[in-house]
Write an enzyme that holds these catalytic residues in place. Structure first.
Site, PDB file in Angstrom:
ATOM      1  N   ASP A   1       0.207   4.715   0.063  1.00 36.91           N
ATOM      2  CA  ASP A   1       0.027   5.225   1.232  1.00 36.91           C
ATOM      3  C   ASP A   1       0.515   4.743   2.318  1.00 36.91           C
ATOM      4  O   ASP A   1       0.240   5.819   3.730  1.00 36.91           O
ATOM      5  CB  ASP A   1      -1.718   5.261   1.651  1.00 36.91           C
ATOM      6  CG  ASP A   1      -2.306   5.913   0.410  1.00 36.91           C
ATOM      7  OD1 ASP A   1      -1.275   6.662  -0.580  1.00 36.91           O
ATOM      8  OD2 ASP A   1      -3.285   5.690  -0.572  1.00 36.91           O
ATOM      9  N   CYS A   2       0.682   3.494   2.891  1.00 37.61           N
ATOM     10  CA  CYS A   2       1.060   3.029   3.967  1.00 37.61           C
ATOM     11  C   CYS A   2       3.204   2.971   4.713  1.00 37.61           C
ATOM     12  O   CYS A   2       4.005   2.874   3.807  1.00 37.61           O
ATOM     13  CB  CYS A   2       1.207   2.076   4.139  1.00 37.61           C
ATOM     14  SG  CYS A   2       1.846   0.780   5.600  1.00 37.61           S
ATOM     15  N   GLY A   3       3.546   4.343   5.108  1.00 35.92           N
ATOM     16  CA  GLY A   3       4.728   4.689   5.907  1.00 35.92           C
ATOM     17  C   GLY A   3       5.087   2.893   6.003  1.00 35.92           C
ATOM     18  O   GLY A   3       6.682   2.747   5.454  1.00 35.92           O
TER      19      GLY A   3
ATOM     20  N   ASN B   1       0.825  -0.913   0.432  1.00 35.65           N
ATOM     21  CA  ASN B   1      -0.295  -0.189  -0.261  1.00 35.65           C
ATOM     22  C   ASN B   1       0.915   0.812   0.317  1.00 35.65           C
ATOM     23  O   ASN B   1       2.218   1.814   1.076  1.00 35.65           O
ATOM     24  CB  ASN B   1      -1.248   0.072   1.472  1.00 35.65           C
ATOM     25  CG  ASN B   1      -1.760   1.468   1.570  1.00 35.65           C
ATOM     26  OD1 ASN B   1      -1.395   2.450   0.346  1.00 35.65           O
ATOM     27  ND2 ASN B   1      -2.726   0.999   2.527  1.00 35.65           N
TER      28      ASN B   1
ATOM     29  N   ARG C   1       6.150   1.160   2.924  1.00 32.39           N
ATOM     30  CA  ARG C   1       7.169   2.263   2.187  1.00 32.39           C
ATOM     31  C   ARG C   1       8.130   1.270   2.396  1.00 32.39           C
ATOM     32  O   ARG C   1       8.956   1.618   1.904  1.00 32.39           O
ATOM     33  CB  ARG C   1       6.761   2.987   2.040  1.00 32.39           C
ATOM     34  CG  ARG C   1       5.393   3.606   0.939  1.00 32.39           C
ATOM     35  CD  ARG C   1       5.544   5.106   0.601  1.00 32.39           C
ATOM     36  NE  ARG C   1       6.358   6.015   1.728  1.00 32.39           N
ATOM     37  CZ  ARG C   1       4.767   6.402   2.422  1.00 32.39           C
ATOM     38  NH1 ARG C   1       3.705   6.375   1.999  1.00 32.39           N
ATOM     39  NH2 ARG C   1       5.127   7.175   3.316  1.00 32.39           N
TER      40      ARG C   1
END
Length: 115
Positions: free
Chosen positions: A10-12, A8, A15
Site C-alpha cells: 500500500d506504500c508508494g 508494504n 512499491r
C-alpha cells in the site's frame, strides 16, 4: 545478489523500491509482507543496527498508532521496539537488506547504496 525487502504494497515508496530491485539485473528478491509476517524482535534490532538507526528514527508516526501509544515523546528505545513488534505498521518502510548492508529506503533511491 540476494535482496530482502520488508514490503508494504500500500506504500508508494515501498512499491517503487521493489520495482528497482526487480528491474536490477542479477538481483533475486525475497519479499516479506511485514504486516502479515511481523518482525521478530531480534531481526528488527539487527536491521536497525545495520542501518545505523535508532528505534525512534525508524518509528512511523504518520498513519500509525504511535501517538495513541505514547511513543512520540518520552518512550524508551525498548518501549518503541516492543511496540514495533506488536504493531508492525509502526515501522517506517521499506527496509532492504543485501550482502552490502541494510537501508531504510526513503527515498527509494537509497536502495542503490546496497546494490
Amino acid at each position: 545478489m540476494h535482496a530482502t525487502i520488508w514490503h508494504n504494497p500500500d506504500c508508494g515508496t515501498s512499491r517503487k523500491t521493489l520495482a528497482i530491485l526487480e528491474e536490477t539485473k542479477g538481483v533475486v528478491v525475497d519479499v516479506i509482507a511485514y504486516r502479515t509476517q511481523p518482525f521478530a524482535r531480534e531481526k528488527l534490532e539487527q536491521l536497525l543496527h545495520d542501518a545505523g538507526l535508532t528505534p525512534r528514527e525508524a518509528l512511523r508516526t504518520r498513519g500509525s498508532p504511535a501517538e495513541e501509544l505514547g511513543l512520540i515523546e518520552g518512550a524508551s528505545p525498548e518501549q518503541i521496539l516492543d511496540a514495533m513488534v506488536e504493531h508492525p505498521n509502526l515501522v517506517e518502510r521499506p527496509f532492504v537488506e543485501t550482502a552490502k548492508g541494510v537501508r531504510l529506503c526513503r527515498p527509494q533511491e537509497k536502495v542503490y547504496e546496497i546494490l
